[in-house]
Scaffold this motif. Structure first.
Motif, PDB file in Angstrom:
ATOM      1  N   GLY A   1       0.783  -1.230   0.000  1.00 47.21           N
ATOM      2  CA  GLY A   1       0.000   0.000   0.000  1.00 47.21           C
ATOM      3  C   GLY A   1       0.812   1.275   0.000  1.00 47.21           C
ATOM      4  N   GLY A   2       1.861   1.340   0.829  1.00 48.29           N
ATOM      5  CA  GLY A   2       2.663   2.561   0.902  1.00 48.29           C
ATOM      6  C   GLY A   2       3.314   2.901  -0.427  1.00 48.29           C
ATOM      7  N   SER A   3       3.882   1.900  -1.094  1.00 44.55           N
ATOM      8  CA  SER A   3       4.516   2.124  -2.396  1.00 44.55           C
ATOM      9  C   SER A   3       3.484   2.469  -3.461  1.00 44.55           C
ATOM     10  CB  SER A   3       5.300   0.884  -2.814  1.00 44.55           C
ATOM     11  OG  SER A   3       6.344   0.636  -1.905  1.00 44.55           O
TER      12      SER A   3
ATOM     13  N   GLN B   1       2.489   6.001  -3.027  1.00 49.47           N
ATOM     14  CA  GLN B   1       3.569   6.888  -3.447  1.00 49.47           C
ATOM     15  C   GLN B   1       3.570   7.050  -4.970  1.00 49.47           C
ATOM     16  OE1 GLN B   1       7.445   5.666  -2.153  1.00 49.47           O
ATOM     17  NE2 GLN B   1       8.404   7.580  -2.763  1.00 49.47           N
ATOM     18  N   LEU B   2       3.379   5.956  -5.709  1.00 45.05           N
ATOM     19  CA  LEU B   2       3.308   6.043  -7.168  1.00 45.05           C
ATOM     20  C   LEU B   2       2.161   6.942  -7.622  1.00 45.05           C
ATOM     21  CD1 LEU B   2       3.984   2.433  -8.462  1.00 45.05           C
ATOM     22  CD2 LEU B   2       5.318   4.466  -8.935  1.00 45.05           C
ATOM     23  N   LEU B   3       1.044   6.879  -6.900  1.00 49.95           N
ATOM     24  CA  LEU B   3      -0.126   7.690  -7.248  1.00 49.95           C
ATOM     25  C   LEU B   3      -0.040   9.101  -6.685  1.00 49.95           C
ATOM     26  CD1 LEU B   3      -2.905   5.020  -6.685  1.00 49.95           C
ATOM     27  CD2 LEU B   3      -2.011   5.855  -8.877  1.00 49.95           C
ATOM     28  N   GLU B   4       1.010   9.368  -5.916  1.00 46.42           N
ATOM     29  CA  GLU B   4       1.205  10.671  -5.277  1.00 46.42           C
ATOM     30  C   GLU B   4      -0.005  11.062  -4.444  1.00 46.42           C
ATOM     31  OE1 GLU B   4       2.372  13.387  -8.367  1.00 46.42           O
ATOM     32  OE2 GLU B   4       4.264  12.337  -8.700  1.00 46.42           O
ATOM     33  N   ASN B   5      -0.512  10.071  -3.677  1.00 48.32           N
ATOM     34  CA  ASN B   5      -1.671  10.281  -2.814  1.00 48.32           C
ATOM     35  C   ASN B   5      -1.446   9.507  -1.511  1.00 48.32           C
ATOM     36  OD1 ASN B   5      -4.110  10.583  -1.583  1.00 48.32           O
ATOM     37  ND2 ASN B   5      -5.346   9.910  -3.316  1.00 48.32           N
ATOM     38  N   PRO B   6      -0.749  10.108  -0.543  1.00 47.62           N
ATOM     39  CA  PRO B   6      -0.404   9.381   0.682  1.00 47.62           C
ATOM     40  C   PRO B   6      -1.597   8.949   1.528  1.00 47.62           C
ATOM     41  CG  PRO B   6       0.181  11.692   0.869  1.00 47.62           C
ATOM     42  CD  PRO B   6      -0.244  11.466  -0.552  1.00 47.62           C
TER      43      PRO B   6
ATOM     44  N   GLY C   1      -4.508   7.852   0.100  1.00 42.20           N
ATOM     45  CA  GLY C   1      -5.371   7.033  -0.746  1.00 42.20           C
ATOM     46  C   GLY C   1      -5.596   5.630  -0.199  1.00 42.20           C
ATOM     47  N   ALA C   2      -6.734   5.073  -0.551  1.00 45.88           N
ATOM     48  CA  ALA C   2      -7.096   3.714  -0.117  1.00 45.88           C
ATOM     49  C   ALA C   2      -6.727   2.712  -1.212  1.00 45.88           C
ATOM     50  CB  ALA C   2      -8.586   3.664   0.187  1.00 45.88           C
ATOM     51  N   VAL C   3      -5.428   2.529  -1.415  1.00 44.32           N
ATOM     52  CA  VAL C   3      -4.938   1.660  -2.481  1.00 44.32           C
ATOM     53  C   VAL C   3      -3.954   0.657  -1.889  1.00 44.32           C
ATOM     54  CG1 VAL C   3      -3.659   1.558  -4.651  1.00 44.32           C
ATOM     55  CG2 VAL C   3      -5.213   3.457  -4.217  1.00 44.32           C
ATOM     56  N   ASP C   4      -4.184  -0.626  -2.161  1.00 46.54           N
ATOM     57  CA  ASP C   4      -3.289  -1.680  -1.682  1.00 46.54           C
ATOM     58  C   ASP C   4      -2.536  -2.375  -2.804  1.00 46.54           C
ATOM     59  OD1 ASP C   4      -3.918  -1.367   1.023  1.00 46.54           O
ATOM     60  OD2 ASP C   4      -5.646  -2.687   0.840  1.00 46.54           O
ATOM     61  N   ALA C   5      -3.091  -2.370  -4.012  1.00 45.21           N
ATOM     62  CA  ALA C   5      -2.467  -3.081  -5.129  1.00 45.21           C
ATOM     63  C   ALA C   5      -2.507  -2.200  -6.367  1.00 45.21           C
ATOM     64  CB  ALA C   5      -3.197  -4.392  -5.399  1.00 45.21           C
TER      65      ALA C   5
END
Length: 86
Positions: free
Chosen positions: A59-61, A64-69, A71-75
């Motif tokens: 999730g952290g990486s 970071q790629l989406l430039e949204n610290p 964000g609710a993104v895991d994959a």
């Protein structure tokens, strides 16, 4: 590695998912055989249904790629596989 098997259409999304393409992916082995349950990943590599892709499941990486610290993104899909040599 995973294979893109579908996409998600959603008319209502959390703010962190606005303008993101969500794909359904199925983890596969080096022969392209499914090895685990499918899940949803954000597409960051312009993948399409049927493509073999590289997935980052941290999730952290991904955030970071989406430039949204926040964000609710895991994959996240980080690459499309052109060829697999055996």
């Amino acid at each position: 590695m995973a294979k893109v098997i579908g996409h998600v259409v959603s008319t209502v999304k959390t703010d962190s998912h606005q303008h993101l393409k969500l794909m359904v992916v199925s983890p596969v082995d080096h022969k392209g055989q499914s090895v685990a349950d499918s899940f949803i990943a954000v597409d960051h590599a312009q993948a399409g249904i049927g493509d073999f892709v590289l997935i980052m499941e941290e999730g952290g990486s991904a955030r970071q790629l989406l430039e949204n610290p926040e964000g609710a993104v895991d994959a996240i899909i980080v690459g499309v596989v052109d060829n697999i040599e055996q």
